[in-house]
Design a protein around this motif. Structure first.
Motif, mmCIF file in Angstrom:
data_model
loop_
_atom_site.group_PDB
_atom_site.id
_atom_site.type_symbol
_atom_site.label_atom_id
_atom_site.label_comp_id
_atom_site.label_asym_id
_atom_site.label_seq_id
_atom_site.Cartn_x
_atom_site.Cartn_y
_atom_site.Cartn_z
ATOM 1 N N ARG A 33 -8.809 108.507 22.157
ATOM 2 C CA ARG A 33 -9.062 107.696 20.968
ATOM 3 C C ARG A 33 -7.949 106.685 20.734
ATOM 4 O O ARG A 33 -8.200 105.600 20.198
ATOM 5 N N PHE A 34 -6.750 107.025 21.150
ATOM 6 C CA PHE A 34 -5.611 106.148 20.881
ATOM 7 C C PHE A 34 -5.438 105.094 21.974
ATOM 8 O O PHE A 34 -5.603 103.903 21.745
ATOM 9 N N MET A 35 -5.114 105.518 23.199
ATOM 10 C CA MET A 35 -4.827 104.583 24.285
ATOM 11 C C MET A 35 -5.907 104.567 25.352
ATOM 12 O O MET A 35 -6.053 103.597 26.093
ATOM 13 N N GLY A 36 -6.684 105.637 25.428
ATOM 14 C CA GLY A 36 -7.656 105.752 26.499
ATOM 15 C C GLY A 36 -8.725 104.681 26.484
ATOM 16 O O GLY A 36 -9.317 104.370 27.526
ATOM 17 N N ARG A 37 -8.984 104.088 25.336
ATOM 18 C CA ARG A 37 -10.030 103.061 25.277
ATOM 19 C C ARG A 37 -9.635 101.787 26.027
ATOM 20 O O ARG A 37 -10.494 100.973 26.360
ATOM 21 N N TYR A 38 -8.339 101.625 26.310
ATOM 22 C CA TYR A 38 -7.889 100.481 27.099
ATOM 23 C C TYR A 38 -7.922 100.778 28.608
ATOM 24 O O TYR A 38 -7.780 99.870 29.418
ATOM 25 N N THR A 39 -8.065 102.041 28.964
ATOM 26 C CA THR A 39 -7.859 102.447 30.354
ATOM 27 C C THR A 39 -8.906 101.933 31.340
ATOM 28 O O THR A 39 -8.533 101.512 32.444
ATOM 29 N N PRO A 40 -10.202 101.949 31.043
ATOM 30 C CA PRO A 40 -11.159 101.547 32.080
ATOM 31 C C PRO A 40 -10.891 100.167 32.664
ATOM 32 O O PRO A 40 -10.836 100.006 33.894
ATOM 33 N N ALA A 41 -10.702 99.163 31.832
ATOM 34 C CA ALA A 41 -10.457 97.811 32.339
ATOM 35 C C ALA A 41 -9.103 97.726 33.032
ATOM 36 O O ALA A 41 -8.966 97.057 34.072
ATOM 37 N N LEU A 42 -8.097 98.397 32.480
ATOM 38 C CA LEU A 42 -6.770 98.337 33.084
ATOM 39 C C LEU A 42 -6.751 99.046 34.424
ATOM 40 O O LEU A 42 -6.124 98.572 35.384
ATOM 41 N N ALA A 43 -7.427 100.184 34.536
ATOM 42 C CA ALA A 43 -7.480 100.920 35.801
ATOM 43 C C ALA A 43 -8.153 100.086 36.883
ATOM 44 O O ALA A 43 -7.696 100.047 38.036
ATOM 45 N N THR A 44 -9.228 99.413 36.533
ATOM 46 C CA THR A 44 -9.902 98.541 37.494
ATOM 47 C C THR A 44 -8.983 97.423 37.953
ATOM 48 O O THR A 44 -8.888 97.116 39.154
ATOM 49 N N ALA A 45 -8.278 96.819 37.004
ATOM 50 C CA ALA A 45 -7.375 95.715 37.339
ATOM 51 C C ALA A 45 -6.232 96.180 38.232
ATOM 52 O O ALA A 45 -5.850 95.471 39.183
ATOM 53 N N LEU A 46 -5.668 97.365 37.959
ATOM 54 C CA LEU A 46 -4.565 97.863 38.773
ATOM 55 C C LEU A 46 -5.048 98.203 40.175
ATOM 56 O O LEU A 46 -4.369 97.879 41.165
ATOM 57 N N ALA A 47 -6.192 98.858 40.284
ATOM 58 C CA ALA A 47 -6.722 99.195 41.608
ATOM 59 C C ALA A 47 -7.025 97.936 42.414
ATOM 60 O O ALA A 47 -6.771 97.890 43.628
ATOM 61 N N ASP A 48 -7.530 96.906 41.754
ATOM 62 C CA ASP A 48 -7.776 95.634 42.438
ATOM 63 C C ASP A 48 -6.466 95.004 42.904
ATOM 64 O O ASP A 48 -6.351 94.549 44.051
ATOM 65 N N ALA A 49 -5.478 94.970 42.009
ATOM 66 C CA ALA A 49 -4.197 94.356 42.350
ATOM 67 C C ALA A 49 -3.494 95.100 43.479
ATOM 68 O O ALA A 49 -2.793 94.490 44.299
ATOM 69 N N ALA A 50 -3.678 96.422 43.522
ATOM 70 C CA ALA A 50 -3.059 97.225 44.576
ATOM 71 C C ALA A 50 -3.797 97.115 45.900
ATOM 72 O O ALA A 50 -3.269 97.515 46.943
ATOM 73 N N GLY A 51 -5.020 96.591 45.872
ATOM 74 C CA GLY A 51 -5.790 96.464 47.104
ATOM 75 C C GLY A 51 -6.408 97.765 47.573
ATOM 76 O O GLY A 51 -6.505 98.015 48.782
ATOM 77 N N ILE A 52 -6.862 98.596 46.631
ATOM 78 C CA ILE A 52 -7.456 99.878 46.994
ATOM 79 C C ILE A 52 -8.855 99.653 47.566
ATOM 80 O O ILE A 52 -9.714 99.043 46.921
ATOM 81 N N GLN A 53 -9.081 100.179 48.773
ATOM 82 C CA GLN A 53 -10.331 99.973 49.497
ATOM 83 C C GLN A 53 -10.915 101.305 49.965
ATOM 84 O O GLN A 53 -10.179 102.281 50.142
ATOM 85 N N PRO A 54 -12.227 101.349 50.164
ATOM 86 C CA PRO A 54 -12.854 102.575 50.693
ATOM 87 C C PRO A 54 -12.181 103.025 51.985
ATOM 88 O O PRO A 54 -11.763 102.202 52.804
ATOM 89 N N GLY A 55 -12.077 104.340 52.139
ATOM 90 C CA GLY A 55 -11.437 104.909 53.316
ATOM 91 C C GLY A 55 -9.989 105.288 53.101
ATOM 92 O O GLY A 55 -9.392 105.977 53.937
ATOM 93 N N MET A 56 -9.412 104.872 51.977
ATOM 94 C CA MET A 56 -8.015 105.203 51.686
ATOM 95 C C MET A 56 -7.919 106.559 50.996
ATOM 96 O O MET A 56 -8.862 107.026 50.351
ATOM 97 N N ARG A 57 -6.755 107.180 51.122
ATOM 98 C CA ARG A 57 -6.411 108.386 50.371
ATOM 99 C C ARG A 57 -5.314 107.983 49.391
ATOM 100 O O ARG A 57 -4.263 107.480 49.794
#
Length: 280
Positions: A33-57
């Motif tokens: 309720r406090f910070m988690g509502r910001y997480t979905p968009a931020l998590a997507t942005a971080l994974a994109d910026a890090a270059g996370i691709q299928p096949g990675m661990r």
């Protein structure tokens, strides 16, 4: 309407480590309720910026209730994702929300995986809470293979880019001029995370900004989660008396519109590559 005092009342000053621990003793649902509502968009942005691709661990360090873990599991499959958090109730929630992921309770500074085990290690809104950020980054690099990715992000507190927290701390200082804020935390200024990655020996370090936002049904939807004592702001609010709490509430209210609203948020991030293994 009178504002009820929050319990418990102000406590004696604790050590930094105990303060951080106390800030994250709340249930996972309170964090949502406090910070988690910001997480979905931020998590997507971080994974994109890090270059996370299928096949990675990939490892999620400081996973909380599992917002970034969920994004990684969606991209990679839960069996290719591991996560860890020092708060047992957060790790349990992450495990329940991401069945099949390897979720453990523990600290960033002592990760329980062997060297070069992952293709990438990510950390979302956590480096500022590590007891030893330098050691935490070194551990993330240790468990990542040569050529793999280490990336982290933290809210922009120094420039006020995290609007919700800027409104709170601006209001708090109107009432208590000595209110500490969060700008001294690691990663909250542009370039700070990149500096830590370079100091840990990571190569080809790049950095920038990520954005997110949260929608609120009205002022009470924003204010009530502060009373749950999640994170530095909520924990600080709980340390004050009822009159100070009410005054901060009124100061926050004056900065926001009537009815529903949306607040933008900016985080700083950096990513780097683990150096190639040295030949003996």
């Amino acid at each position: 309407m009178p504002v009820q005092p929050l319990e418990p009342p102000a406590k004696p000053i604790m050590s930094e480590e105990r303060q951080v621990s106390a800030q994250f003793q709340a249930p996972a649902e309170d964090y949502d309720r406090f910070m988690g509502r910001y997480t979905p968009a931020l998590a997507t942005a971080l994974a994109d910026a890090a270059g996370i691709q299928p096949g990675m661990r990939v490892l999620d360090v400081g996973c909380g209730p599992g917002g970034l873990t969920r994004e990684l599991a969606t991209r990679l499959g839960a069996g290719n994702v591991a996560a860890i958090d020092p708060a047992a109730q957060f790790a349990a929630a992450c495990h329940d929300r991401n069945p099949g992921a390897d979720v453990r309770t523990g600290a960033a500074e002592q990760l329980p995986w062997p060297a070069a085990h992952f293709d990438a290690a990510l950390s979302c809104l956590v480096i500022g809470f590590m007891r030893d950020p330098g050691q935490g980054v070194q551990e993330m690099a240790r468990v990542t293979r040569p050529g793999g990715i280490v990336a982290a992000c933290m809210w922009d507190i120094a420039n006020g880019g995290m609007t919700m927290l800027r409104i709170f701390w601006t209001s708090a200082r109107q009432v208590v001029p000595a209110a500490p804020g969060e700008s001294a935390m690691t990663g909250t200024a542009d370039g700070d995370i990149a500096r830590h990655l370079r100091q840990a020996g990571l190569q080809h370090v790049t950095s920038g900004a990520l954005t997110s936002q949260a929608h609120y049904a009205g002022f009470d939807d924003l204010w009530q989660p502060f009373s749950l004592a999640v994170g530095p702001s909520g924990h600080y609010l709980r340390s004050l008396d009822a009159g100070q709490q009410a005054a901060i509430r009124d100061a926050c209210r004056a900065q926001l519109p009537d009815g529903p609203f949306t607040l933008p948020a900016r985080a700083w991030y950096a990513r780097g590559l683990v150096p190639p293994a040295r030949r003996s």
